[in-house]
Design an enzyme around this catalytic site. Structure first.
Site, PDB file in Angstrom:
ATOM      1  N   LEU A   1       0.828  -1.206   0.000  1.00 25.16           N
ATOM      2  CA  LEU A   1       0.000   0.000   0.000  1.00 25.16           C
ATOM      3  C   LEU A   1       0.861   1.253   0.000  1.00 25.16           C
ATOM      4  O   LEU A   1       0.520   2.254  -0.630  1.00 25.16           O
ATOM      5  CB  LEU A   1      -0.951  -0.015   1.201  1.00 25.16           C
ATOM      6  CG  LEU A   1      -1.958  -1.156   1.214  1.00 25.16           C
ATOM      7  CD1 LEU A   1      -2.979  -0.973   2.330  1.00 25.16           C
ATOM      8  CD2 LEU A   1      -2.682  -1.264  -0.126  1.00 25.16           C
TER       9      LEU A   1
ATOM     10  N   TYR B   1      -2.871 -10.661  15.189  1.00 28.93           N
ATOM     11  CA  TYR B   1      -2.745  -9.516  14.279  1.00 28.93           C
ATOM     12  C   TYR B   1      -3.960  -8.587  14.404  1.00 28.93           C
ATOM     13  O   TYR B   1      -3.813  -7.360  14.554  1.00 28.93           O
ATOM     14  CB  TYR B   1      -2.581 -10.035  12.844  1.00 28.93           C
ATOM     15  CG  TYR B   1      -2.830  -9.025  11.772  1.00 28.93           C
ATOM     16  CD1 TYR B   1      -1.949  -7.976  11.548  1.00 28.93           C
ATOM     17  CD2 TYR B   1      -3.970  -9.118  10.958  1.00 28.93           C
ATOM     18  CE1 TYR B   1      -2.195  -7.040  10.545  1.00 28.93           C
ATOM     19  CE2 TYR B   1      -4.214  -8.194   9.959  1.00 28.93           C
ATOM     20  CZ  TYR B   1      -3.325  -7.157   9.757  1.00 28.93           C
ATOM     21  OH  TYR B   1      -3.570  -6.228   8.773  1.00 28.93           O
TER      22      TYR B   1
ATOM     23  N   HIS C   1      -9.659  -7.207  10.293  1.00 27.54           N
ATOM     24  CA  HIS C   1      -9.393  -8.273  11.268  1.00 27.54           C
ATOM     25  C   HIS C   1      -9.496  -7.799  12.721  1.00 27.54           C
ATOM     26  O   HIS C   1      -9.488  -8.625  13.627  1.00 27.54           O
ATOM     27  CB  HIS C   1      -8.058  -8.938  10.949  1.00 27.54           C
ATOM     28  CG  HIS C   1      -8.084  -9.562   9.592  1.00 27.54           C
ATOM     29  ND1 HIS C   1      -8.854 -10.681   9.320  1.00 27.54           N
ATOM     30  CD2 HIS C   1      -7.524  -9.182   8.408  1.00 27.54           C
ATOM     31  CE1 HIS C   1      -8.745 -10.975   8.029  1.00 27.54           C
ATOM     32  NE2 HIS C   1      -7.947 -10.080   7.458  1.00 27.54           N
TER      33      HIS C   1
END
Ligand code: 15L
Length: 263
Positions: A5, A127, A104
């Site tokens: 990104l 995570y 997430h």
């Protein structure tokens, strides 16, 4: 500055600002003009991260671990890294931090749930938990220390949707640029938004992002023909929004994970 990104955004932001300082644990590509700086920096190195924050108005934090990992990896990159980064921002008087949070952080909601910016975290792994921690440290630093926080719960930001799940979670690179531009320019103190395109099948009510000025132009549905039916044979992964991040290591009873209820 060297991640998937970061490299995308680097091209899109080029020339828009007096200075863009790109950092990564591996060397970003060399600076191309007087408006770019590149720094190699481990987020776990407190002094180095504090130095990184000086002389900067806004931080776009896409760094750290971007998938599930062992505790020691997630802890250094995403927990200690977040502490170093927000403390560096406070010490340097940075105006705002845009944070690549993740779907997430809420990955144990079901695909039938429609969640929004006020939905409490329900991480689907270590995570995801580290992303929820990033949102919380940003909340503290926004309200208590005046460092604005723009939390982007990014779905799946890739060139194109790769499977049926992405019809809900996908964000195009162009829409990512649009969302980051809102984060860099809007007036807010602390906000949570979803990083997705204007997807017909979205699980997220993204009204908060729209209220702040986000106007996504892409829709994963335009790619539906290529990915419809591309699903796994893993029922836990297919049940939860977080997919394999949720199903990996899952030994609980799915029936005890309640559907989302407002209020
Ligand atoms: C993420 O948080 C990851 O960084 C990315 O690689 C994808 O796996 C994405 O979530 C996703 O859920 O599709």
């Amino acid at each position: 500055g060297a991640g998937n990104l970061g490299r995308q955004l680097r091209e899109r932001l080029r020339g828009r600002y007096d200075l863009i300082r790109l950092a990564d644990i591996v060397s970003p590509a060399p600076a191309r003009d007087g408006r770019e700086e590149v720094v190699t920096c481990d987020l776990g190195d407190t002094a180095a991260v504090h130095a990184l924050c000086t002389g900067i108005d806004a931080i776009i934090h896409l760094g750290g671990r971007s998938t599930e990992g062992d505790w020691d990896i997630v802890n250094r990159a995403n927990i200690l890294g977040a502490i170093n980064l927000w403390e560096g921002a406070r010490l340097a008087g940075v105006d705002r931090v845009l944070f690549a949070s993740s779907n997430h952080a809420v990955g144990l909601y079901r695909r039938g749930d429609r969640i929004d910016h006020a939905t409490p975290a329900r991480p689907d792994g270590r995570y995801g938990l580290s992303k929820a921690f990033g949102e919380d440290i940003a909340n503290l630093y926004a309200y208590k220390f005046g460092v604005r926080g723009f939390m982007m719960r990014i779905g799946s930001c890739f060139a194109e949707p790769a499977d049926q799940r992405h019809l809900a979670s996908w964000m195009s690179f162009a829409d990512f640029d649009r969302l980051v531009t809102v984060g860099l320019t809007a007036d807010y103190t602390y906000e949570i938004v979803y990083g997705i395109s204007r997807n017909t099948r979205a699980w997220y009510d993204n009204a908060n992002a729209y209220r702040l000025g986000y106007d996504p132009q892409d829709n994963a549905e335009d790619h539906a023909a290529k990915v419809l039916g591309k699903v796994s044979d893993n029922p836990i992964a297919e049940d939860f929004q977080g997919s394999v991040f949720a199903s990996n290591e899952f030994v609980g009873d799915p029936a005890r994970v309640p559907p989302f209820r407002r209020g």
